[in-house]
Design a protein around this motif. Structure first.
Motif: not given
Length: 102
Positions: A48-71
Motif C-alpha cells: 500500500r503506497v500513499g502520498n502523504p500530501e493527499s489522503v486520496h493518492a493511495v495505490e495497492d500494488v500486488i506482486c505476481e510470480r511470472r516465469e522468470h521473475d515477479y511482476a
C-alpha cells in the motif's frame, strides 16, 4: 496427556513469502520518494503506497510470480514493472500517487 486449548488455538507462524520479500524491496526503493509504503495482508497481500500530501493518492500494488521473475501490478490491472527493475518500478508508482512530476 491433554494439551491446553491455548496451544491448539495458536496460529502457525507463516514464513515470509517470496512475494512479500519483493514487495518489501520495492518499499525500500520507494523510500527515496517520501511516500508511505507498507506491506499489508488484508484483504490480500499487497504494498500500500500513499502520498502523504493527499489522503486520496493511495495505490495497492500486488506482486505476481511470472516465469522468470515477479511482476508488480497496480490495483486496476496495469503492469508497473518487475523484480528486475525495482528503481524504474518505484519511479512509476511514485508518479502514480503524485509524488514526482517526471
Amino acid at each position: 496427556m491433554a494439551q491446553s486449548r491455548q496451544v491448539n488455538d495458536q496460529q502457525p507462524t507463516q514464513a515470509p513469502s517470496e512475494e512479500r520479500g519483493h514487495l518489501g524491496k520495492l518499499a525500500g526503493e520507494l523510500s527515496r520518494y517520501e511516500v508511505r509504503a507498507e506491506v499489508v495482508e488484508e484483504p490480500g497481500l499487497c504494498l500500500r503506497v500513499g502520498n502523504p500530501e493527499s489522503v486520496h493518492a493511495v495505490e495497492d500494488v500486488i506482486c505476481e510470480r511470472r516465469e522468470h521473475d515477479y511482476a508488480f501490478i497496480a490495483s486496476f490491472g496495469v503492469h508497473l514493472g518487475n523484480s528486475g527493475s525495482l528503481s524504474l518500478t518505484a519511479h512509476k508508482i511514485a508518479w502514480l500517487v503524485g509524488a514526482t512530476k517526471k
